[in-house]
Write a protein that holds these residues in place. Sequence first.
Motif, mmCIF file in Angstrom:
data_model
loop_
_atom_site.group_PDB
_atom_site.id
_atom_site.type_symbol
_atom_site.label_atom_id
_atom_site.label_comp_id
_atom_site.label_asym_id
_atom_site.label_seq_id
_atom_site.Cartn_x
_atom_site.Cartn_y
_atom_site.Cartn_z
ATOM 1 N N LYS A 517 0.845 -1.189 0.000
ATOM 2 C CA LYS A 517 0.000 0.000 0.000
ATOM 3 C C LYS A 517 0.882 1.241 0.000
ATOM 4 O O LYS A 517 1.923 1.272 0.636
ATOM 5 N N THR A 591 -11.715 6.616 6.919
ATOM 6 C CA THR A 591 -11.228 6.439 5.559
ATOM 7 C C THR A 591 -10.330 7.623 5.238
ATOM 8 O O THR A 591 -10.756 8.785 5.363
ATOM 9 N N SER A 593 -7.351 9.441 2.530
ATOM 10 C CA SER A 593 -6.930 9.481 1.127
ATOM 11 C C SER A 593 -5.882 10.559 0.926
ATOM 12 O O SER A 593 -5.856 11.560 1.655
ATOM 13 N N THR A 594 -5.014 10.348 -0.035
ATOM 14 C CA THR A 594 -4.022 11.345 -0.427
ATOM 15 C C THR A 594 -3.646 11.099 -1.875
ATOM 16 O O THR A 594 -3.983 10.052 -2.458
ATOM 17 N N ARG A 595 -2.925 12.047 -2.448
ATOM 18 C CA ARG A 595 -2.533 11.949 -3.849
ATOM 19 C C ARG A 595 -1.007 11.844 -3.921
ATOM 20 O O ARG A 595 -0.285 12.704 -3.405
ATOM 21 N N ASN A 600 -4.544 8.750 -6.749
ATOM 22 C CA ASN A 600 -5.210 8.772 -5.453
ATOM 23 C C ASN A 600 -5.008 7.439 -4.748
ATOM 24 O O ASN A 600 -5.147 6.369 -5.368
ATOM 25 N N HIS A 601 -4.699 7.489 -3.464
ATOM 26 C CA HIS A 601 -4.501 6.289 -2.660
ATOM 27 C C HIS A 601 -5.317 6.429 -1.384
ATOM 28 O O HIS A 601 -5.417 7.524 -0.807
ATOM 29 N N THR A 602 -5.899 5.334 -0.949
ATOM 30 C CA THR A 602 -6.776 5.354 0.225
ATOM 31 C C THR A 602 -6.366 4.285 1.223
ATOM 32 O O THR A 602 -5.642 3.337 0.889
ATOM 33 N N ASP A 603 -6.819 4.461 2.434
ATOM 34 C CA ASP A 603 -6.613 3.472 3.488
ATOM 35 C C ASP A 603 -7.779 3.586 4.466
ATOM 36 O O ASP A 603 -8.384 4.659 4.615
ATOM 37 N N THR A 604 -8.115 2.498 5.117
ATOM 38 C CA THR A 604 -9.197 2.476 6.101
ATOM 39 C C THR A 604 -8.699 1.845 7.391
ATOM 40 O O THR A 604 -7.686 1.136 7.409
#
Length: 695
Positions: A517, A591, A593-595, A600-604
Amino acid sequence: MQSLQLHTAYSPWYALLCLAAGIGVSWLMYRRGGPWPSGLRWLLAFLRAMLVALVCFLLLDPYTRSIRQEEVKPKVVLALDNSQSVGLFTQKDQLNRTLQELDALADRLQEEGLEVVKQTFQAGDTTVASITQTPLNAQVTNLHALVEKGSHTYRNQNLAATVLISDGIHNQGPTPTFQLYNAPVYPVALGDTVAKRDVVLEEVQYNKINYTGTSFPIVARVRHNGFGGTTATVLLQENGKTVQRKSISLPRGGTVQTSFQVTAAQAGKKHFQVQMQPLTGEFTNLNNQRHAYLEVIKGKLKVLIAAAAPHPDIKALRSALRTNPLLDVEVVLGPFQNPGFKTPYDAAILHQIPNASGVGNDWLRRLKAANVPSFYILGAQTDYNAFNTLQAGVQLNRPSPQFDEVQPLLNNAFQRFSTEPTAQSRIKAWPPTAVTFGEWNIAPAAEVILQQQVGSVRTTKPLLVYKPAAPAPSAVLLTDGSWQWRLTEAVDQGSSQIYDELMTHVVQLLANRRNQKRLHVYPVKDEFETSEGVNLQADVFNAVQEEIFGQTISLTLTHEGGKQTQHRFRHEQGGEGLRLGNLPAGVYRYTASTRVENQNHTDTGEFVVQEQNLESLLAVADHSLLSQLAERSETRLYYPSQLAQLEQDLLKANFKTILRSHEEEKDLLEQPWFYFLLLGLACAEWALRRFYGSL
């Protein structure tokens, strides 16, 4: 009162020589008279003599000593236990009347020459203006901290007495009856010592870690007073819905418990609430519910401990890791045993591997090929040349057969996991261990968890290092003597909690695979109390899994009731992350998110905030604790109706005002007024000579 004294570094008799020099110079200038009247000539001569004498006086290194004396009145601290139990279990009218009388008592003591300050459980050393207006909302009662707060704050300010206003219910911190304080304590008893007719859900027992598809119990223990022979109903609720119901018969005395059997099909954090339905005639319903926060996981993390030879470290590490039920530990000792490699390992601890004799090096190759996160423990048998090629986060240039005896120091800048408040002091007490002497170089992406202290010298040299970079994270401990840390802590403290948590956290940090990730947002701990702030940290990686910084991260926080809040923070190296402050009890999911590199990348993730609810468990005041505290202070216990007697006893104690002197020495050359004096003498002489026609 203030006095000013003038002193010199040399004998003050030399001042006569300075005066003689001034008189001599003045006599040479004005001995022949001049165009001035006789009186003016004597004045000019005096001005010149004083000017020269004062300039010569500077050769004696003069300095002034300022002595300031002040009266410090005896100070009395009114320490109010503003915990919830005082407001819940003290009659409102009596409580309000007592608090008002205490404010009036403070005013009368002030008029009698005592200085009175009012303190509560609030953070910091600030005081409150009015006891009557103070909210009774503290979630725990730490009477020792309350009394010690005043003792610490005013220890050098003539602290004469501490008046402790409390119900005696104490549920956190050291028991005050066994402590020593700088001033006598005068307890004032609130609350009621008569047991109320009440039912209390005393405790809920459960395993915090459970596995999907299995059944696990939640046990509720109930205590009551005055409801013997009555049938009560206990409910188990999830997300506000009742999932199970039990009827219990309350015995004549003592406690009774009942158990709920729960099965969770999905992984994640769960919040259950155990609640007793109110009975007619109960004193309060506030202690009729308890919360259970637990985690359901798919399976354990598989951890390999591989050692080139038997060593005391192995038992210490295995015992530490087995304190965490999330970890399944396999131990192999070469050349007697070999790893199973039946299932993939989530992390591996390699003790003195790579080894100078080659034992275990083939295991290392298999683990590296599978990108298993590894925790390297170095020692005398380590092959440092082979270790340097692993790029594990630290390298040793020019290894030496010599060793340094170093003690560990916790690096407070490391924030990937939190430690207990006592960790710093406990780690300082760990004994020194041997570290190979040489020049240790830390990789740019590596972070130091423990630093070295050599003797009494604190250094920035690494002792325990973590590297999050690709292809797999790694950690390195530079000594093979950590078993002494665990043994020493267990002997000194009765448990090895800090050592066990440190090693477990490092392994969990390695084993929590991110699956490549690019964004990873995580709480510094899985469970927070309602009384502490919630803090989230983040890691951002580039395409080759090297950590990068400077990104703005957006986060949506979903509260247990479904309410959502939006947050933004910047990912900086050594930054504090996202501080959410105090949150209500519940399970929270987020949740983020960043760029990164135009993608764009996300994590939870999720975390739990749990409520202690200690204040409502005991509705009976503990006046015996207050009485013991008074006996230890050689005072007595007072009740609200005896505040007049308390005032008399405080005044009869005849606390003395102390006289304190403050001295300050200052070089005369540093004081501007002296230069203005010299300038004034010179200007006065010049002006008179100029005015009367001759310079």
